[in-house]
Design a protein around this motif. Structure first.
Motif, short mmCIF file in Angstrom:
data_model
loop_
_atom_site.label_atom_id
_atom_site.label_comp_id
_atom_site.label_asym_id
_atom_site.label_seq_id
_atom_site.Cartn_x
_atom_site.Cartn_y
_atom_site.Cartn_z
N VAL A 10 9.42 11.65 -9.55
CA VAL A 10 8.40 11.36 -8.56
C VAL A 10 7.30 11.05 -9.50
CG1 VAL A 10 6.86 12.42 -7.25
CG2 VAL A 10 9.50 12.88 -6.81
N ARG A 11 6.83 11.61 -10.52
CA ARG A 11 5.78 11.25 -11.59
C ARG A 11 5.91 9.85 -11.92
NH1 ARG A 11 5.29 17.42 -14.34
NH2 ARG A 11 4.43 18.61 -12.56
N ILE A 12 7.05 9.71 -12.57
CA ILE A 12 7.16 8.11 -13.14
C ILE A 12 7.05 7.03 -11.86
CG2 ILE A 12 9.03 6.64 -13.95
CD1 ILE A 12 10.16 8.96 -15.35
N ARG A 13 7.48 7.37 -10.79
CA ARG A 13 7.20 6.55 -9.72
C ARG A 13 5.66 6.43 -9.64
NH1 ARG A 13 9.68 7.90 -3.91
NH2 ARG A 13 8.22 9.62 -4.01
N ALA A 14 5.19 7.48 -9.27
CA ALA A 14 3.73 7.39 -9.09
C ALA A 14 2.79 6.60 -10.17
CB ALA A 14 3.42 8.86 -8.79
N PRO A 220 16.60 -3.46 -9.80
CA PRO A 220 15.20 -3.48 -9.30
C PRO A 220 14.09 -3.31 -10.14
CG PRO A 220 16.41 -2.09 -8.02
CD PRO A 220 17.35 -2.32 -9.32
N LEU A 221 14.11 -2.45 -11.05
CA LEU A 221 13.21 -2.22 -12.14
C LEU A 221 13.27 -3.32 -12.82
CD1 LEU A 221 13.13 1.49 -13.26
CD2 LEU A 221 11.67 0.28 -11.53
N LEU A 222 14.47 -4.17 -13.55
CA LEU A 222 14.30 -5.28 -14.12
C LEU A 222 13.72 -6.39 -13.25
CD1 LEU A 222 15.30 -6.70 -16.70
CD2 LEU A 222 17.68 -7.24 -15.29
N GLY A 223 13.95 -6.61 -12.23
CA GLY A 223 13.15 -7.33 -11.35
C GLY A 223 11.59 -7.46 -11.40
N ALA A 224 11.30 -6.05 -11.26
CA ALA A 224 9.67 -5.93 -11.28
C ALA A 224 9.17 -6.17 -12.77
CB ALA A 224 9.37 -4.27 -11.11
N LEU A 341 5.37 -7.45 -4.54
CA LEU A 341 6.84 -7.26 -4.64
C LEU A 341 7.40 -6.22 -5.78
CD1 LEU A 341 9.52 -8.25 -3.44
CD2 LEU A 341 9.35 -10.16 -4.78
N ALA A 342 6.71 -6.30 -6.94
CA ALA A 342 7.18 -5.43 -8.02
C ALA A 342 6.72 -3.95 -7.48
CB ALA A 342 6.14 -5.68 -9.32
N GLY A 343 5.97 -3.61 -6.81
CA GLY A 343 5.66 -2.51 -6.42
C GLY A 343 6.78 -1.99 -5.48
N GLY A 344 7.27 -2.61 -4.57
CA GLY A 344 8.43 -2.58 -3.95
C GLY A 344 9.75 -2.29 -4.69
N LEU A 345 9.86 -3.23 -5.48
CA LEU A 345 11.27 -3.13 -6.52
C LEU A 345 11.05 -1.55 -7.21
CD1 LEU A 345 11.40 -6.58 -7.78
CD2 LEU A 345 12.93 -5.42 -6.13
N VAL A 346 9.94 -1.20 -7.61
CA VAL A 346 9.78 0.15 -8.27
C VAL A 346 10.16 1.22 -7.30
CG1 VAL A 346 8.14 1.81 -8.98
CG2 VAL A 346 8.01 -0.34 -9.99
N VAL A 347 9.78 1.30 -6.16
CA VAL A 347 10.15 2.15 -5.12
C VAL A 347 11.77 2.21 -4.88
CG1 VAL A 347 9.82 3.12 -2.78
CG2 VAL A 347 7.79 2.42 -4.04
N ALA A 348 12.03 0.96 -4.72
CA ALA A 348 13.61 0.66 -4.53
C ALA A 348 14.55 1.20 -5.57
CB ALA A 348 13.87 -0.64 -3.95
N GLY A 349 14.13 0.73 -6.83
CA GLY A 349 14.62 1.17 -8.04
C GLY A 349 14.95 2.75 -8.43
N LEU A 350 13.84 3.41 -7.89
CA LEU A 350 13.87 4.85 -8.08
C LEU A 350 14.34 5.82 -6.89
CD1 LEU A 350 10.50 5.39 -10.40
CD2 LEU A 350 12.77 5.35 -11.08
N TYR A 351 14.25 5.16 -5.75
CA TYR A 351 14.68 5.75 -4.53
C TYR A 351 15.95 6.56 -4.60
CZ TYR A 351 16.13 6.82 0.20
OH TYR A 351 16.37 7.51 1.46
N ARG A 352 17.08 5.85 -4.92
CA ARG A 352 18.35 6.43 -5.16
C ARG A 352 18.33 7.77 -6.07
NH1 ARG A 352 23.26 2.56 -5.89
NH2 ARG A 352 24.25 4.57 -5.62
#
Length: 361
Positions: A10-14, A220-224, A341-352
């Motif tokens: 969660v901290r990494i995402r933030a 997703p993080l690679l895309g970001a 879009l990169a922010g969205g990919l960060v959320v998606a990449g860490l969500y799972r």
């Protein structure tokens, strides 16, 4: 262990989202500032400078045409002449455009208002000269009106001098705008720092996830990360756009130089005809020391003006350089869109990964 891992994720995402927001704000400000300035220079500042020069050229040419009409005697039938009317109309249009594109702040507006008043006085004096020249025995009075009208253009603190000052002020505004848009090496590094830090954080996150979860890549993080690289490239393109503004300035100076040659030629020819007319009408007694000094100091040789094609070509070069500088390829939209879009990919990449460690009763 599970709860601690979830807190770390969660901290990494933030941190990644905070870095994305910071990069978004700074990158947008950098790109939009350069593009906005380039567009302002292309659509307003450069045009204001050229229109001031065009107004000066038209007024001097109108004065020369009127003097030629009076000197040839055509004024008794046609007044100052059609060429005079056409040039005065062109001058009026150019002054209106200068008012529209003015970048010399309130001082420029005040100068324009004074010029417009003096041009109206000039037109009125020329009308009086026409009326007196048509009257029997009114040539000398008409000549005095013609001299007065010409002095309204050429005298100290009159139209041409004020327009010259306005042109200098507009040119100073151009220099100021270019200086404000140009990125120094230090400023460029400052603008590049947030997206580069974001890229470093994304790479570090990939390494952490690989070590913790034994996954080779988080797509997703690679895309970001790819989008972050694109943002850095966009900032470098914006830096190159700022460099193109120097080409706009060079073309503006060349166009003004061509106009200056045209102005000097029309001025010399008009003064030569006026000096000859004064000598003919005033006779040996002269018309006073001021007029006599003018006649003695004015050459009677005509000067060739640059071709109209040269003036048109120089103006087109300014427009072409301005269009090139203002062509951003949509950077003010693409850069923030890439970071959103990169922010969205960060959320998606860490969500799972975060969801795997969610507390379940």
């Amino acid at each position: 262990m599970t709860l601690r891992t979830r807190r770390v994720l969660v901290r990494i995402r933030a941190v990644l989202l905070a870095g994305t927001v910071l990069a978004l704000v700074t990158s947008y400000l950098a790109v939009s500032g350069v593009v906005r300035t380039a567009d302002q220079i292309s659509s307003a500042t450069s045009r204001a400078i050229l229109e001031v020069a065009a107004a000066r050229d038209a007024l001097v040419s109108a004065d020369a045409a009127a003097i030629a009409s009076f000197a040839s005697g055509e004024a008794k039938l046609a007044g100052p002449g059609q060429e005079y009317e056409n040039r005065m109309a062109s001058a009026s249009q150019s002054l209106a455009r200068v008012a529209e594109f003015n970048q010399a702040s309130e001082g420029g507006t005040g100068t324009l208002q004074t010029v417009e008043g003096l041009v109206a006085s000039y037109s009125g004096a020329m009308g009086q000269a026409d009326a007196h020249f048509r009257q029997q025995g009114g040539e000398l009075v008409g000549l005095a009106d013609l001299w007065y009208a010409s002095r309204l253009l050429h005298g100290p603190d009159n139209v041409l001098e004020l327009l010259g000052k306005l042109q200098t002020d507009e040119r100073a505004a151009l220099d100021s705008q270019i200086s404000g848009a140009r990125m120094s090496a230090g400023l460029l590094v400052l603008w590049l720092l947030p997206p580069i830090v974001l890229l470093a954080l994304l790479v570090a996150t990939q390494v952490f996830l690989r070590q913790r979860f034994r996954r080779r890549l988080n797509l997703p993080l690679l895309g970001a990360t790819v989008l972050g690289v694109g943002v850095v490239a966009g900032l470098l393109v914006a830096f190159s756009l700022a460099g193109r503004l120097d080409a706009v300035r060079e073309n503006v100076d060349q166009a003004v130089a061509v106009r200056k040659a045209s102005i000097e030629a029309a001025d010399a020819n008009g003064h030569a005809r006026l000096a000859t007319l004064l000598q003919q009408r005033c006779g040996p007694a002269g018309c006073g020391p001021t007029v006599d000094d003018f006649s003695r100091q004015t050459p009677t040789v005509s000067t060739a003006a640059p071709a109209q094609d040269a003036i048109t070509s120089a103006a087109r070069a300014v427009k072409s350089a301005g269009d090139s500088a203002a062509e951003s390829g949509g950077l003010p939209v693409l850069v923030p869109a890439a970071l959103i879009l990169a922010g969205g990919l960060v959320v998606a990449g860490l969500y799972r990964r975060i969801d795997e460690y969610r507390y379940r009763p």
